[in-house]
Design a protein around this motif. Sequence first.
Motif, PDB file in Angstrom:
ATOM      1  N   SER A  87      -4.885  -2.896   7.351  1.00 28.12           N
ATOM      2  CA  SER A  87      -4.035  -2.512   6.224  1.00 28.12           C
ATOM      3  C   SER A  87      -4.025  -0.997   6.101  1.00 28.12           C
ATOM      4  O   SER A  87      -4.967  -0.318   6.516  1.00 28.12           O
ATOM      5  CB  SER A  87      -4.532  -3.141   4.917  1.00 28.12           C
ATOM      6  OG  SER A  87      -5.811  -2.629   4.570  1.00 28.12           O
TER       7      SER A  87
ATOM      8  N   THR B 253      -3.310   1.893   3.093  1.00 25.89           N
ATOM      9  CA  THR B 253      -3.111   2.134   1.664  1.00 25.89           C
ATOM     10  C   THR B 253      -2.737   3.596   1.450  1.00 25.89           C
ATOM     11  O   THR B 253      -3.456   4.498   1.889  1.00 25.89           O
ATOM     12  CB  THR B 253      -4.380   1.804   0.863  1.00 25.89           C
ATOM     13  OG1 THR B 253      -4.708   0.422   1.052  1.00 25.89           O
ATOM     14  CG2 THR B 253      -4.167   2.076  -0.621  1.00 25.89           C
TER      15      THR B 253
ATOM     16  N   THR C 116       8.240   0.975   0.799  1.00 24.60           N
ATOM     17  CA  THR C 116       7.817  -0.426   0.884  1.00 24.60           C
ATOM     18  C   THR C 116       8.483  -1.143   2.052  1.00 24.60           C
ATOM     19  O   THR C 116       8.035  -2.220   2.454  1.00 24.60           O
ATOM     20  CB  THR C 116       8.151  -1.158  -0.426  1.00 24.60           C
ATOM     21  OG1 THR C 116       9.562  -1.003  -0.704  1.00 24.60           O
ATOM     22  CG2 THR C 116       7.346  -0.592  -1.588  1.00 24.60           C
TER      23      THR C 116
ATOM     24  N   SER D 168      -0.628  -4.462   6.892  1.00 27.72           N
ATOM     25  CA  SER D 168      -0.027  -4.565   5.562  1.00 27.72           C
ATOM     26  C   SER D 168      -0.009  -3.174   4.935  1.00 27.72           C
ATOM     27  O   SER D 168      -0.931  -2.381   5.123  1.00 27.72           O
ATOM     28  CB  SER D 168      -0.821  -5.539   4.690  1.00 27.72           C
ATOM     29  OG  SER D 168      -2.160  -5.096   4.522  1.00 27.72           O
TER      30      SER D 168
ATOM     31  N   ASN E 223       0.228  -0.872   1.515  1.00 21.77           N
ATOM     32  CA  ASN E 223      -0.006  -0.913   0.071  1.00 21.77           C
ATOM     33  C   ASN E 223       0.192   0.477  -0.527  1.00 21.77           C
ATOM     34  O   ASN E 223      -0.206   1.481   0.071  1.00 21.77           O
ATOM     35  CB  ASN E 223      -1.433  -1.392  -0.230  1.00 21.77           C
ATOM     36  CG  ASN E 223      -1.763  -2.693   0.467  1.00 21.77           C
ATOM     37  OD1 ASN E 223      -1.063  -3.678   0.305  1.00 21.77           O
ATOM     38  ND2 ASN E 223      -2.826  -2.698   1.258  1.00 21.77           N
TER      39      ASN E 223
ATOM     40  N   ASP F 105      -0.552   2.800  -3.972  1.00 19.42           N
ATOM     41  CA  ASP F 105      -1.382   2.917  -5.173  1.00 19.42           C
ATOM     42  C   ASP F 105      -1.053   4.246  -5.829  1.00 19.42           C
ATOM     43  O   ASP F 105      -1.503   5.299  -5.384  1.00 19.42           O
ATOM     44  CB  ASP F 105      -2.868   2.847  -4.797  1.00 19.42           C
ATOM     45  CG  ASP F 105      -3.773   2.877  -6.022  1.00 19.42           C
ATOM     46  OD1 ASP F 105      -3.246   2.903  -7.147  1.00 19.42           O
ATOM     47  OD2 ASP F 105      -5.012   2.884  -5.845  1.00 19.42           O
TER      48      ASP F 105
END
Length: 330
Positions: free
Chosen positions: A164, A166, A242, A265, A267, A269
């Motif tokens: 992932s 972030t 996104t 993935s 993400n 924040d």
Amino acid sequence: ISSIPGILTLTNSIISGSGSFSEKWSGKQINEICNLNYAPLIVSQSTGKVTLIGTTVTKSEGTGIYVSGGAQLSIDSTSQLSSNGERVGSLLSGMQTHVVCNGIDASGYPITTSIDINSNSLPSYSTNQETWVFADSFKGCNSIIRTSGINIYGRIAPQTNTGSITIKSDESGQKTVKASVSGNNLNPCDRILNLEIRNQYGQTIISQNLNESSSNAAGAQWEGIDKFSLELPNSYFLDATTQSKFSLRVVELGKGNQSGWVDASLNFDEEQASPTEEEPGVIETKSTGLSTGVIIALSVGIPLIILFIIAIVIMCVVISEKRVAAVEKK
């Protein structure tokens, strides 16, 4: 136990150390944890040859068996290597060091050093595909681990299972980017591992060494032997949305074709800016949108207006009654 040089054959024996020492590894950095030839139980050097038949080597504080300088090691299927050099309490908790090979002589030249191990002697291999045999050709080691299916030559290449990315934005809009990865055979000791990131167009945009820091990002932060996180340069993610797609993998230098890609993935924040404090009387309420001062004025003024109107009505009624009474007297 040593064969320097000479022939050492251990049959139906148990060679055991005193066990793991969690206090030794706790708080240590990666370069200290990766001290592989530390305190071996068995040493085979030069023209020495070590053969294990039905023999258990276990609970070494450091390396189980250290082989170097042209020596040979053979371990049959009835032997067992377990719980050697456990890095309990360390960043690489779960790591072991059953066999370590170094075929480089004092002058820096490789001397063919041979290792032949049956995988049945390695319980860790059947459990999680980890052999904990540190031997590769670039160190002058001819290593074969024999399984029921295929033979494993050298160390098993790292495999990524999940990943992932972030992207975190602070109040000023500054971005920090962190990748989190889990997989098998990710141990970074005695080899160079890189994390590679690929964009949706199939272009490799990042190749970062796990054990070295880049200009604006630290090295990998390990959470055991099969998971780590790594800060990435944010310049490659300034326009990420996104809808952006990325994939990643961990590769060993020179063995890139042995490691596959996995989709990462993505993400986001984002930290929200704290509301600024306004002067009393101008903070709007969520329910009406009116300022506090207006609300207070209305809450006081409306009752006064109503009382004033009532007083006028009463006065009008009284005056009217007086006029009626005066007319009746006439």
